[in-house]
Design a protein around this motif. Structure first.
Motif, PDB file in Angstrom:
ATOM      1  N   ILE A   6      63.647 -23.810  44.691  1.00 58.37           N
ATOM      2  CA  ILE A   6      63.414 -22.440  45.145  1.00 58.37           C
ATOM      3  C   ILE A   6      64.731 -21.696  45.277  1.00 58.37           C
ATOM      4  CG2 ILE A   6      62.576 -21.045  47.082  1.00 58.37           C
ATOM      5  CD1 ILE A   6      60.539 -23.265  47.644  1.00 58.37           C
ATOM      6  N   GLU A   7      65.698 -22.351  45.898  1.00 60.08           N
ATOM      7  CA  GLU A   7      67.001 -21.734  46.109  1.00 60.08           C
ATOM      8  C   GLU A   7      67.678 -21.392  44.783  1.00 60.08           C
ATOM      9  OE1 GLU A   7      70.726 -22.734  49.022  1.00 60.08           O
ATOM     10  OE2 GLU A   7      70.054 -24.335  47.679  1.00 60.08           O
ATOM     11  N   THR A   8      67.612 -22.315  43.836  1.00 62.71           N
ATOM     12  CA  THR A   8      68.235 -22.080  42.533  1.00 62.71           C
ATOM     13  C   THR A   8      67.531 -20.961  41.781  1.00 62.71           C
ATOM     14  OG1 THR A   8      68.896 -24.406  42.388  1.00 62.71           O
ATOM     15  CG2 THR A   8      68.847 -23.149  40.330  1.00 62.71           C
ATOM     16  N   PHE A   9      66.206 -20.986  41.781  1.00 60.26           N
ATOM     17  CA  PHE A   9      65.448 -19.952  41.089  1.00 60.26           C
ATOM     18  C   PHE A   9      65.743 -18.565  41.663  1.00 60.26           C
ATOM     19  CE2 PHE A   9      61.692 -17.202  41.254  1.00 60.26           C
ATOM     20  CZ  PHE A   9      61.576 -16.884  39.909  1.00 60.26           C
ATOM     21  N   LEU A  10      65.693 -18.421  42.995  1.00 61.67           N
ATOM     22  CA  LEU A  10      65.912 -17.123  43.616  1.00 61.67           C
ATOM     23  C   LEU A  10      67.328 -16.611  43.368  1.00 61.67           C
ATOM     24  CD1 LEU A  10      64.083 -17.614  47.034  1.00 61.67           C
ATOM     25  CD2 LEU A  10      63.296 -16.284  45.073  1.00 61.67           C
ATOM     26  N   THR A  11      68.292 -17.509  43.432  1.00 60.76           N
ATOM     27  CA  THR A  11      69.678 -17.096  43.208  1.00 60.76           C
ATOM     28  C   THR A  11      69.894 -16.642  41.774  1.00 60.76           C
ATOM     29  OG1 THR A  11      70.396 -18.680  44.895  1.00 60.76           O
ATOM     30  CG2 THR A  11      72.095 -17.792  43.426  1.00 60.76           C
ATOM     31  N   LEU A  12      69.345 -17.380  40.818  1.00 59.55           N
ATOM     32  CA  LEU A  12      69.483 -16.991  39.412  1.00 59.55           C
ATOM     33  C   LEU A  12      68.741 -15.682  39.146  1.00 59.55           C
ATOM     34  CD1 LEU A  12      70.543 -17.589  36.587  1.00 59.55           C
ATOM     35  CD2 LEU A  12      68.516 -19.022  36.199  1.00 59.55           C
ATOM     36  N   GLU A  66      59.023 -12.186  43.405  1.00 59.67           N
ATOM     37  CA  GLU A  66      58.464 -11.300  44.430  1.00 59.67           C
ATOM     38  C   GLU A  66      57.597 -12.061  45.427  1.00 59.67           C
ATOM     39  OE1 GLU A  66      56.478  -8.383  42.095  1.00 59.67           O
ATOM     40  OE2 GLU A  66      58.330  -7.390  41.456  1.00 59.67           O
ATOM     41  N   ASP A  67      56.944 -13.123  44.968  1.00 57.51           N
ATOM     42  CA  ASP A  67      56.117 -13.928  45.866  1.00 57.51           C
ATOM     43  C   ASP A  67      56.950 -14.868  46.744  1.00 57.51           C
ATOM     44  OD1 ASP A  67      53.818 -12.743  44.907  1.00 57.51           O
ATOM     45  OD2 ASP A  67      53.357 -14.349  43.492  1.00 57.51           O
ATOM     46  N   LEU A  68      58.015 -15.428  46.158  1.00 56.67           N
ATOM     47  CA  LEU A  68      58.792 -16.433  46.877  1.00 56.67           C
ATOM     48  C   LEU A  68      59.809 -15.842  47.847  1.00 56.67           C
ATOM     49  CD1 LEU A  68      59.638 -19.193  44.227  1.00 56.67           C
ATOM     50  CD2 LEU A  68      58.137 -19.393  46.210  1.00 56.67           C
ATOM     51  N   ARG A  69      60.368 -14.657  47.524  1.00 50.94           N
ATOM     52  CA  ARG A  69      61.467 -14.100  48.304  1.00 50.94           C
ATOM     53  C   ARG A  69      61.135 -13.935  49.790  1.00 50.94           C
ATOM     54  NH1 ARG A  69      66.624 -14.267  47.743  1.00 50.94           N
ATOM     55  NH2 ARG A  69      66.257 -15.256  49.727  1.00 50.94           N
ATOM     56  N   PRO A  70      59.976 -13.333  50.144  1.00 47.64           N
ATOM     57  CA  PRO A  70      59.668 -13.199  51.575  1.00 47.64           C
ATOM     58  C   PRO A  70      59.531 -14.541  52.287  1.00 47.64           C
ATOM     59  CG  PRO A  70      58.303 -11.727  50.257  1.00 47.64           C
ATOM     60  CD  PRO A  70      58.966 -12.662  49.304  1.00 47.64           C
ATOM     61  N   ALA A  71      58.902 -15.507  51.613  1.00 47.30           N
ATOM     62  CA  ALA A  71      58.731 -16.817  52.232  1.00 47.30           C
ATOM     63  C   ALA A  71      60.081 -17.495  52.454  1.00 47.30           C
ATOM     64  CB  ALA A  71      57.831 -17.693  51.362  1.00 47.30           C
ATOM     65  N   GLU A  73      62.983 -16.018  52.817  1.00 47.57           N
ATOM     66  CA  GLU A  73      63.695 -15.323  53.885  1.00 47.57           C
ATOM     67  C   GLU A  73      63.174 -15.752  55.250  1.00 47.57           C
ATOM     68  OE1 GLU A  73      63.380 -11.171  53.085  1.00 47.57           O
ATOM     69  OE2 GLU A  73      65.087 -11.171  51.708  1.00 47.57           O
ATOM     70  N   GLY A  74      61.853 -16.003  55.327  1.00 47.40           N
ATOM     71  CA  GLY A  74      61.291 -16.473  56.587  1.00 47.40           C
ATOM     72  C   GLY A  74      61.831 -17.839  56.975  1.00 47.40           C
ATOM     73  N   VAL A  75      61.957 -18.734  55.990  1.00 43.56           N
ATOM     74  CA  VAL A  75      62.514 -20.058  56.256  1.00 43.56           C
ATOM     75  C   VAL A  75      63.975 -19.938  56.693  1.00 43.56           C
ATOM     76  CG1 VAL A  75      63.169 -22.253  55.203  1.00 43.56           C
ATOM     77  CG2 VAL A  75      60.933 -21.245  54.705  1.00 43.56           C
ATOM     78  N   THR A  76      64.737 -19.106  55.986  1.00 49.34           N
ATOM     79  CA  THR A  76      66.152 -18.915  56.322  1.00 49.34           C
ATOM     80  C   THR A  76      66.306 -18.352  57.727  1.00 49.34           C
ATOM     81  OG1 THR A  76      66.687 -18.529  53.993  1.00 49.34           O
ATOM     82  CG2 THR A  76      68.289 -17.772  55.621  1.00 49.34           C
ATOM     83  N   ALA A  77      65.456 -17.374  58.067  1.00 51.51           N
ATOM     84  CA  ALA A  77      65.522 -16.773  59.398  1.00 51.51           C
ATOM     85  C   ALA A  77      65.204 -17.798  60.473  1.00 51.51           C
ATOM     86  CB  ALA A  77      64.556 -15.597  59.490  1.00 51.51           C
ATOM     87  N   ALA A  78      64.203 -18.646  60.224  1.00 52.73           N
ATOM     88  CA  ALA A  78      63.831 -19.667  61.203  1.00 52.73           C
ATOM     89  C   ALA A  78      64.967 -20.654  61.429  1.00 52.73           C
ATOM     90  CB  ALA A  78      62.568 -20.389  60.732  1.00 52.73           C
ATOM     91  N   LEU A  79      65.619 -21.070  60.347  1.00 51.86           N
ATOM     92  CA  LEU A  79      66.747 -21.991  60.477  1.00 51.86           C
ATOM     93  C   LEU A  79      67.908 -21.339  61.209  1.00 51.86           C
ATOM     94  CD1 LEU A  79      66.693 -23.644  56.929  1.00 51.86           C
ATOM     95  CD2 LEU A  79      66.126 -24.744  59.112  1.00 51.86           C
ATOM     96  N   ALA A  80      68.172 -20.042  60.876  1.00 51.89           N
ATOM     97  CA  ALA A  80      69.272 -19.332  61.531  1.00 51.89           C
ATOM     98  C   ALA A  80      69.026 -19.212  63.029  1.00 51.89           C
ATOM     99  CB  ALA A  80      69.439 -17.942  60.909  1.00 51.89           C
ATOM    100  N   ARG A  81      67.768 -18.927  63.395  1.00 53.81           N
ATOM    101  CA  ARG A  81      67.454 -18.825  64.821  1.00 53.81           C
ATOM    102  C   ARG A  81      67.624 -20.165  65.522  1.00 53.81           C
ATOM    103  NH1 ARG A  81      63.413 -15.227  62.826  1.00 53.81           N
ATOM    104  NH2 ARG A  81      61.885 -16.911  62.693  1.00 53.81           N
ATOM    105  N   ALA A  82      67.205 -21.225  64.845  1.00 49.95           N
ATOM    106  CA  ALA A  82      67.329 -22.553  65.446  1.00 49.95           C
ATOM    107  C   ALA A  82      68.796 -22.922  65.655  1.00 49.95           C
ATOM    108  CB  ALA A  82      66.641 -23.591  64.559  1.00 49.95           C
ATOM    109  N   VAL A  83      69.628 -22.651  64.636  1.00 52.19           N
ATOM    110  CA  VAL A  83      71.062 -22.952  64.742  1.00 52.19           C
ATOM    111  C   VAL A  83      71.700 -22.121  65.845  1.00 52.19           C
ATOM    112  CG1 VAL A  83      73.280 -22.800  63.556  1.00 52.19           C
ATOM    113  CG2 VAL A  83      71.286 -23.719  62.350  1.00 52.19           C
TER     114      VAL A  83
END
Length: 282
Positions: A6-12, A66-71, A73-83
């Motif tokens: 997912i990370e590789t696909f979104l970045t590319l 377009e389908d993966l980006r919001p999901a 970002e939600g995962v990234t936000a959750a990890l950032a909040r936890a950290v």
């Protein structure tokens, strides 16, 4: 799908360049290409069109992005909040503000915040409303206090911390200057100065567009020169008094609301603590 896929696909999909994608992710170009090929075999259709000159998304690739980006970002936000929660309220918080009223408020909030959270520094920065949201997106600031609404699919708005009446700024010799108040309907016959900080007067039609200004000081200069009028918050009368400008209350306009906005993926413990501090001010 695995997270690295997912990370590789979104970045590319954002970079559209294998070399930049590899550099951004800390992987080799060959590894990025391999991950994309595996993902395309799994999907069953190409996700990217590749030539020697350019990389572009296919229609399927665009839809997947377009389908993966919001999901994601939600995962990234959750990890950032936890950290952030694990580290507590430490480090540095950069707070932007629009206008004198919010500047005064965030200065008071910062003073109280520092007493509560001695291990976290606060840096205050005035920003122009026209580019305020972009300052959040480019991470020049972590938190913004401005005139609501400040909308965006990637932004979260906190509760208002300041409310004030709307006023009409007019030339000192204008026919409205000596009135006790005006109505929204009165603006229909006026030329309104246009600026990034323009504030709608209310639900009824406003006047014709007037000259364009880039900052609030330019707005006031144009008004003083008799080139138009402008809807402002009541604080302007106190912080921006001028002999060539008069401020008249708009008696039937809804109040202006000022409050905090931040990037959803950057909802750290520092941000939440500062917002709570601002809300607790008398």
């Amino acid at each position: 799908m695995e997270w690295h896929e997912i990370e590789t696909f979104l970045t590319l999909a954002e970079e559209l360049h294998f070399g930049r994608t590899a550099e951004r992710l800390g992987r080799s170009t060959a590894r990025v290409s391999q991950i994309v090929q595996v993902l395309e075999r799994r999907v069953g259709v190409p996700l990217f069109e590749r030539t020697s000159r350019r990389v572009t998304l296919t229609p399927t690739g665009q839809r997947l992005y377009e389908d993966l980006r919001p999901a994601a970002e939600g995962v990234t936000a959750a990890l950032a909040r936890a950290v952030a929660d694990g580290r507590g309220v430490t480090g540095t918080l950069r707070v932007g503000f629009v206008g004198a009223a919010t500047g005064q408020l965030v200065a008071r909030a910062a003073e109280r915040f520092r007493r509560r959270h001695a291990d976290c520094a606060v840096r205050l920065r005035e920003v122009q409303v026209g580019g305020a949201a972009e300052r959040l997106r480019t991470e020049e600031i972590d938190l913004l206090f401005g005139c609501l609404p400040i909308d965006g699919p990637d932004l979260t708005t906190g509760p208002p911390v300041l409310s004030e009446p709307r006023m009409l700024a007019v030339p000192a010799g204008h026919r409205f200057a000596r009135r006790a108040s005006v109505a929204v309907a009165d603006l229909a016959r006026e030329r309104l100065v246009v600026a990034p900080c323009s504030i709608p007067a209310g639900p009824r039609p406003a006047g014709e567009p007037g000259p364009v200004a880039e900052t609030f000081q330019e707005v006031l200069t144009l008004i003083g020169a008799g080139q138009g009028v402008f809807v402002a918050g009541a604080h302007a009368a106190a912080f921006h008094a001028r002999p060539d400008v008069a401020y008249v209350p708009i008696h039937d306009a809804p109040p202006l609301l000022w409050g905090p906005v931040w990037r959803t993926v950057r909802a750290t413990a520092r941000v939440r603590a500062f917002v709570e501090t601002a809300r607790s001010l008398p």
